[in-house]
Design a protein around this motif. Structure first.
Motif, PDB file in Angstrom:
ATOM      1  N   SER A 401       1.005  -1.124  -0.048  1.00 36.85           N
ATOM      2  CA  SER A 401      -0.055   0.085  -0.007  1.00 36.85           C
ATOM      3  C   SER A 401       0.960   1.337   0.095  1.00 36.85           C
ATOM      4  CB  SER A 401      -0.965   0.119   1.276  1.00 36.85           C
ATOM      5  OG  SER A 401      -0.286  -0.103   2.460  1.00 36.85           O
ATOM      6  N   GLY A 402       0.212   2.477  -0.559  1.00 41.22           N
ATOM      7  CA  GLY A 402       1.282   3.743  -0.343  1.00 41.22           C
ATOM      8  C   GLY A 402       2.396   3.524  -1.223  1.00 41.22           C
ATOM      9  N   LYS A 403       3.187   3.933  -0.407  1.00 39.59           N
ATOM     10  CA  LYS A 403       4.938   4.070  -1.163  1.00 39.59           C
ATOM     11  C   LYS A 403       5.645   2.783  -0.727  1.00 39.59           C
ATOM     12  CE  LYS A 403       5.267   8.549  -2.794  1.00 39.59           C
ATOM     13  NZ  LYS A 403       6.094   9.760  -2.921  1.00 39.59           N
ATOM     14  N   GLU A 404       5.062   1.412  -0.468  1.00 37.66           N
ATOM     15  CA  GLU A 404       5.648   0.396   0.199  1.00 37.66           C
ATOM     16  C   GLU A 404       6.291  -0.395  -1.166  1.00 37.66           C
ATOM     17  OE1 GLU A 404       3.430  -0.909   4.154  1.00 37.66           O
ATOM     18  OE2 GLU A 404       2.928  -1.463   2.272  1.00 37.66           O
ATOM     19  N   SER A 405       7.353  -1.171  -0.972  1.00 41.76           N
ATOM     20  CA  SER A 405       7.960  -1.946  -2.017  1.00 41.76           C
ATOM     21  C   SER A 405       8.347  -3.218  -1.546  1.00 41.76           C
ATOM     22  CB  SER A 405       8.968  -1.086  -2.813  1.00 41.76           C
ATOM     23  OG  SER A 405       9.675  -1.759  -3.474  1.00 41.76           O
ATOM     24  N   LEU A 406       8.387  -4.257  -2.409  1.00 41.51           N
ATOM     25  CA  LEU A 406       9.053  -5.534  -2.107  1.00 41.51           C
ATOM     26  C   LEU A 406      10.407  -5.946  -3.160  1.00 41.51           C
ATOM     27  CD1 LEU A 406       8.692  -8.486  -0.687  1.00 41.51           C
ATOM     28  CD2 LEU A 406       7.313  -8.971  -2.628  1.00 41.51           C
ATOM     29  N   TYR A 407      11.223  -6.278  -2.658  1.00 44.90           N
ATOM     30  CA  TYR A 407      12.256  -6.625  -3.338  1.00 44.90           C
ATOM     31  C   TYR A 407      12.497  -8.311  -3.489  1.00 44.90           C
ATOM     32  CZ  TYR A 407      17.268  -7.574  -4.487  1.00 44.90           C
ATOM     33  OH  TYR A 407      18.399  -7.905  -5.320  1.00 44.90           O
ATOM     34  N   VAL A 408      12.492  -8.807  -4.730  1.00 48.57           N
ATOM     35  CA  VAL A 408      12.269 -10.062  -5.248  1.00 48.57           C
ATOM     36  C   VAL A 408      13.811 -10.549  -5.734  1.00 48.57           C
ATOM     37  CG1 VAL A 408      11.300 -11.721  -6.405  1.00 48.57           C
ATOM     38  CG2 VAL A 408      10.013 -10.158  -5.669  1.00 48.57           C
ATOM     39  N   PHE A 409      14.298 -11.463  -5.122  1.00 48.86           N
ATOM     40  CA  PHE A 409      15.686 -11.891  -5.500  1.00 48.86           C
ATOM     41  C   PHE A 409      15.272 -13.404  -6.163  1.00 48.86           C
ATOM     42  CE2 PHE A 409      19.882 -14.040  -4.638  1.00 48.86           C
ATOM     43  CZ  PHE A 409      20.754 -13.225  -5.062  1.00 48.86           C
ATOM     44  N   PRO A 410      16.030 -13.790  -7.240  1.00 44.56           N
ATOM     45  CA  PRO A 410      15.708 -15.218  -7.800  1.00 44.56           C
ATOM     46  C   PRO A 410      16.200 -16.246  -7.270  1.00 44.56           C
ATOM     47  CG  PRO A 410      17.410 -14.255  -9.235  1.00 44.56           C
ATOM     48  CD  PRO A 410      17.089 -13.062  -7.958  1.00 44.56           C
ATOM     49  N   TYR A 411      16.999 -16.665  -6.241  1.00 43.53           N
ATOM     50  CA  TYR A 411      17.714 -17.692  -5.999  1.00 43.53           C
ATOM     51  C   TYR A 411      17.384 -17.887  -4.377  1.00 43.53           C
ATOM     52  CZ  TYR A 411      19.983 -16.724 -10.187  1.00 43.53           C
ATOM     53  OH  TYR A 411      20.298 -16.280 -11.574  1.00 43.53           O
ATOM     54  N   GLY A 412      16.749 -19.136  -4.156  1.00 43.90           N
ATOM     55  CA  GLY A 412      16.207 -19.416  -2.780  1.00 43.90           C
ATOM     56  C   GLY A 412      17.456 -19.899  -1.893  1.00 43.90           C
ATOM     57  N   GLY A 413      18.283 -20.493  -2.200  1.00 42.51           N
ATOM     58  CA  GLY A 413      19.725 -20.847  -1.254  1.00 42.51           C
ATOM     59  C   GLY A 413      20.193 -19.698  -0.650  1.00 42.51           C
ATOM     60  N   LEU A 414      20.094 -18.640  -1.193  1.00 51.82           N
ATOM     61  CA  LEU A 414      20.819 -17.588  -0.550  1.00 51.82           C
ATOM     62  C   LEU A 414      20.046 -16.701   0.359  1.00 51.82           C
ATOM     63  CD1 LEU A 414      23.664 -16.179  -1.129  1.00 51.82           C
ATOM     64  CD2 LEU A 414      22.811 -14.300  -2.344  1.00 51.82           C
ATOM     65  N   ASP A 415      20.424 -16.628   1.523  1.00 50.93           N
ATOM     66  CA  ASP A 415      19.585 -15.911   2.680  1.00 50.93           C
ATOM     67  C   ASP A 415      20.027 -14.791   2.951  1.00 50.93           C
ATOM     68  OD1 ASP A 415      21.866 -16.636   4.208  1.00 50.93           O
ATOM     69  OD2 ASP A 415      20.933 -17.531   5.791  1.00 50.93           O
ATOM     70  N   TYR A 416      21.139 -14.167   2.243  1.00 49.78           N
ATOM     71  CA  TYR A 416      21.499 -12.951   2.529  1.00 49.78           C
ATOM     72  C   TYR A 416      20.337 -11.880   2.346  1.00 49.78           C
ATOM     73  CZ  TYR A 416      24.572  -8.646   2.548  1.00 49.78           C
ATOM     74  OH  TYR A 416      25.051  -7.638   2.815  1.00 49.78           O
ATOM     75  N   GLN A 417      20.200 -11.112   3.385  1.00 53.08           N
ATOM     76  CA  GLN A 417      19.275  -9.837   3.181  1.00 53.08           C
ATOM     77  C   GLN A 417      19.689  -8.458   2.684  1.00 53.08           C
ATOM     78  OE1 GLN A 417      15.812 -10.138   4.048  1.00 53.08           O
ATOM     79  NE2 GLN A 417      16.363 -12.400   3.966  1.00 53.08           N
ATOM     80  N   PHE A 418      19.325  -8.267   1.374  1.00 52.66           N
ATOM     81  CA  PHE A 418      19.840  -7.050   0.722  1.00 52.66           C
ATOM     82  C   PHE A 418      19.119  -5.818   1.257  1.00 52.66           C
ATOM     83  CE2 PHE A 418      20.980 -10.666  -2.223  1.00 52.66           C
ATOM     84  CZ  PHE A 418      22.385 -10.176  -2.547  1.00 52.66           C
ATOM     85  N   VAL A 419      17.900  -6.045   1.646  1.00 51.66           N
ATOM     86  CA  VAL A 419      16.924  -5.011   2.025  1.00 51.66           C
ATOM     87  C   VAL A 419      16.354  -5.323   3.517  1.00 51.66           C
ATOM     88  CG1 VAL A 419      16.586  -4.106  -0.366  1.00 51.66           C
ATOM     89  CG2 VAL A 419      14.931  -5.681   1.066  1.00 51.66           C
ATOM     90  N   GLN A 420      16.081  -4.476   4.431  1.00 51.87           N
ATOM     91  CA  GLN A 420      15.721  -4.671   5.542  1.00 51.87           C
ATOM     92  C   GLN A 420      14.151  -4.038   5.706  1.00 51.87           C
ATOM     93  OE1 GLN A 420      17.606  -6.501   7.765  1.00 51.87           O
ATOM     94  NE2 GLN A 420      19.089  -6.455   6.320  1.00 51.87           N
ATOM     95  N   LYS A 421      13.360  -4.791   6.433  1.00 48.51           N
ATOM     96  CA  LYS A 421      12.016  -4.295   6.583  1.00 48.51           C
ATOM     97  C   LYS A 421      11.861  -2.921   7.225  1.00 48.51           C
ATOM     98  CE  LYS A 421       7.472  -5.522   8.282  1.00 48.51           C
ATOM     99  NZ  LYS A 421       6.906  -6.615   9.027  1.00 48.51           N
ATOM    100  N   GLY A 422      11.103  -1.990   6.694  1.00 50.05           N
ATOM    101  CA  GLY A 422      11.153  -0.605   7.037  1.00 50.05           C
ATOM    102  C   GLY A 422      12.357   0.272   6.578  1.00 50.05           C
ATOM    103  N   GLU A 423      13.093  -0.205   5.879  1.00 43.26           N
ATOM    104  CA  GLU A 423      14.106   0.672   5.315  1.00 43.26           C
ATOM    105  C   GLU A 423      13.635   1.484   3.952  1.00 43.26           C
ATOM    106  OE1 GLU A 423      17.208  -2.045   3.490  1.00 43.26           O
ATOM    107  OE2 GLU A 423      18.453  -0.328   2.838  1.00 43.26           O
ATOM    108  N   GLN A 424      14.164   2.554   4.029  1.00 39.61           N
ATOM    109  CA  GLN A 424      13.863   3.756   2.941  1.00 39.61           C
ATOM    110  C   GLN A 424      14.937   3.425   1.724  1.00 39.61           C
ATOM    111  OE1 GLN A 424      11.212   6.072   3.405  1.00 39.61           O
ATOM    112  NE2 GLN A 424      10.930   4.735   5.063  1.00 39.61           N
ATOM    113  N   LYS A 425      14.112   3.512   0.501  1.00 39.89           N
ATOM    114  CA  LYS A 425      15.073   3.308  -0.853  1.00 39.89           C
ATOM    115  C   LYS A 425      14.486   4.321  -1.532  1.00 39.89           C
ATOM    116  CE  LYS A 425      17.683  -0.486  -0.295  1.00 39.89           C
ATOM    117  NZ  LYS A 425      19.224  -0.454  -0.214  1.00 39.89           N
ATOM    118  N   GLU A 426      15.861   4.813  -2.154  1.00 34.06           N
ATOM    119  CA  GLU A 426      15.409   5.717  -3.365  1.00 34.06           C
ATOM    120  C   GLU A 426      15.453   5.226  -4.738  1.00 34.06           C
ATOM    121  OE1 GLU A 426      18.043   9.186  -3.164  1.00 34.06           O
ATOM    122  OE2 GLU A 426      16.573  10.365  -1.736  1.00 34.06           O
TER     123      GLU A 426
END
Length: 646
Positions: A401-426
């Motif tokens: 909703s609003g100005k929320e966004s979801l980041y989709v990474f294609p490979y399931g085996g990698l659990d590295y978090q490129f983005v954090q919940k609540g993080e602001q992105k430009e």
């Protein structure tokens, strides 16, 4: 009687003791010869077999493993053969045999056994190499089966290699006799055994080492696996060694002090034998439990990877056929109608289609290893487009909703978090900059991860239209995909579609079947090769236990004979013997199985799959083979001991 004849009669007299050792060596030589026959096969050497060079490299690695493993096994067996015969050597010395003659006797015995083993092993390997070549031909799906030819290099490398190996280890084993005096040789077995020493600190070290290794393995992911593997192995080895040499000894001592259970049935004899032999058993337990863990982990990994390959293929390549058009206004890669026509002609049913557009954007993301911010590219798509395809792929919808966004990474085996919940992105598109709030990251793509669509950034529909309203179609990216029934069988159709496409860089269009079939073929080949090595490891670890049982056969006969004269029935004697062998076979199996289960948990995390069923199948199969080996050894041991009772 000369020494050569004496050596021959000693081998005949100890045939039962040599049986498992002989069988293991024959198997090692046979497998080594079969692999060498393929490696030096003229068609493989001259690269006339597709994939032959790749298999050859795998077999060379397997040959090295066999040689290393043979060194440890032969050295262990030579020591195990000599130790219980010291009284015999003492008597021979007392009768006038010199130390050099004694060493010559041992050397001749080991040389005779090794030469017979090598010759029989090479003979069996030569007979079964044709079957091996037929199996490899079938797995490689070659038009002409690999011909069965005489490969001189295989004979030379196998015979010369194993002869040198046996000669070297036989010479080294003679040091076990050393310069011991006659009285020491005669009384070696009469030396009283001390109560095993137990250290609380070493028990704690064992528990901590195993705990640390299990924690590291259980929480291992794809991005930290390369730095965790070696520490895990080190901690497992330390923990397992002190588990058997300290913790198990302490546990047996504690059980021994429980008088109520000690005096029940034949427990007193079984536990007394165990408490005074557990220190001798600890090294065997350590070796066989590690071998068991290696077999279960290696065989399980290969089996699970092969069994889970289809699911991995569907996760990593979301559609059977997918491509990305950098200009959404035209079909520059291939016409969708041509794809549909090809699928229809070949009888494949289209389950669903993907046709979505987005705009390429840039933004800053941390680098996975360094953590430094770098500019990244993704395809910005709308929430409704994402949810439509996610529903077809049975993936939970995104809720934005609003100005929320979801980041989709294609490979399931990698659990590295490129983005954090609540993080602001430009997010940047052209001269536009939009600030969004991230709701998180998903490691599973819904479309072919190609070029600008490798990663996706999903935003609310209204925000998407605000951003893209003035963007002309030719500046948008279009992602297309077709999911079809029986896609595993679409090799020819996939090849036809790839030829029809205008895909000069070979990276704008992706078909799942060829990649899947290639990986499937490779994994089956590795599984096939690994199966022989696993079988060898299994036979060898069983042989080490068999050897341990039969090296004490004469002492056991004396003990059982004395117990029988005191009134023990044959049924009670069988109970005592069964309990001793059961501990030898199943205590290492239990610990090795626990190690393997932890490894399976790590593998499940890496693959992002629940591998419980596959792991249960591997462990269950191994247990059945172990049970069979135990039953055979028990029957032979009981018969050898009980038949000696007069």
């Amino acid at each position: 009687m000369n020494i050569r004849l004496l050596a021959k009669r000693n081998i005949q007299g100890n045939a039962q003791r040599y049986l498992a050792y002989f069988f293991s060596i024959v198997l090692s030589v046979s497998i080594f010869f079969i692999y060498a026959s393929f490696i030096f096969h003229p068609d493989v050497v001259h690269a006339n077999i597709p994939g032959g060079q790749l298999i050859s490299r795998g077999l060379i690695a397997a040959e090295i493993v066999i040689i290393i493993f043979s060194v440890f096994f032969i050295a262990y067996s030579n020591a195990a053969f000599i130790q219980p015969r010291k009284k015999e050597f003492g008597l021979l010395t007392l009768l006038g045999m010199s130390k050099s003659q004694l060493r010559k006797l041992i050397y001749l015995e080991q040389t005779m056994v090794s030469l017979i083993s090598i010759l029989i092993g090479v003979g069996l390997g030569f007979l079964f190499s044709k079957l091996f070549l037929m199996a490899v031909s079938w797995l490689l799906a070659v038009e002409q089966p690999i011909s069965f030819v005489f490969v001189p290099e295989a004979f030379v490398y196998t015979i010369v290699g194993f002869v040198l190996l046996f000669q070297l280890l036989s010479l080294l084993s003679l040091f076990h006799i050393g310069n011991a005096e006659v009285v020491d040789l005669l009384k070696d077995k009469q030396k009283p055994k001390k109560t095993p020493f137990v250290s609380k600190w070493l028990i704690a070290l064992s528990a901590v080492s195993l705990g640390v290794s299990y924690y590291l393995a259980g929480t291992m992911s794809l991005n930290n696996s390369y730095i965790r593997v070696m520490p895990i192995l080190l901690f497992v080895l330390i923990g397992t060694y002190f588990l058997f040499s300290q913790s198990i000894v302490a546990l047996c001592s504690r059980l021994y002090r429980k008088k109520k259970s000690l005096y029940g049935g034949t427990n007193l004899i079984s536990q007394t034998n165990l408490i005074f032999n557990i220190k001798d058993y600890s090294r065997l337990f350590f070796l066989t439990s590690i071998i068991t863990a290696v077999i279960l982990t290696a065989a399980g990994t290969l089996f699970m990877f092969s069994a889970d390959l289809k699911k991995q293929g569907m996760n990593n390549i979301p559609q059977s056929i997918g491509w990305v058009e950098n200009d959404a206004s035209i079909n520059s890669i291939i016409e969708p109608s041509a794809v549909e026509k090809a699928l229809k002609e070949d009888g494949f049913k289209i389950l669903y289609k993907v046709n979505m557009t987005g705009v390429p954007i840039t933004y800053m993301l941390p680098h996975m290893r360094t953590g430094e911010s770098n500019e990244n590219r993704s395809l910005l798509i709308s929430e409704s487009d994402y949810n439509n395809v996610a529903a077809l792929r049975k993936i939970d919808p995104a809720k934005l909703s609003g100005k929320e966004s979801l980041y989709v990474f294609p490979y399931g085996g990698l659990d590295y978090q490129f983005v954090q919940k609540g993080e602001q992105k430009e997010l940047h598109y052209g001269k536009q900059t939009i600030q969004v709030t991230m709701i998180g990251q998903r490691n599973q793509s819904i479309v072919a991860p190609i070029k600008s669509a490798t990663t996706l950034m999903v935003v609310d529909d209204r925000l998407f239209h605000e951003i893209t309203a003035d963007v002309p179609l030719k500046e948008k990216v279009r992602v297309r995909g077709y999911e079809i029934s029986d896609w595993e069988e679409s090799m020819e159709t996939s090849s036809k579609i790839e030829k029809m496409s205008n895909n000069p860089d070979q990276n704008q269009l992706q078909t799942r079947a060829p990649i899947y079939q290639e990986m499937k073929q490779g994994s089956i080949l590795i599984l096939f090769i690994g199966l022989f090595v696993s079988l060898l490891f299994f036979i060898v670890q069983g042989s080490m236990m068999y050897l341990r049982v039969f090296t004490n056969l004469e002492d056991k006969k004396i003990q059982i004979h004395a117990l029988h004269r005191l009134g023990l029935t044959k049924k009670e004697i069988r109970q005592i013997l069964s309990a001793e062998i059961r501990i030898l076979f199943f205590a290492p199996f239990l610990i090795g199985m626990i190690h393997a289960i932890i490894a399976y948990v790590a593998l499940s995390n890496l693959l992002g799959s629940n591998l419980f069923v596959y792991s249960a199948m591997v462990i269950g199969t191994y247990f059945l083979f172990q049970l069979l080996y135990y039953q055979v050894t028990k029957k032979m041991y009981e018969r050898a001991v009980i038949n000696s009772i007069k």
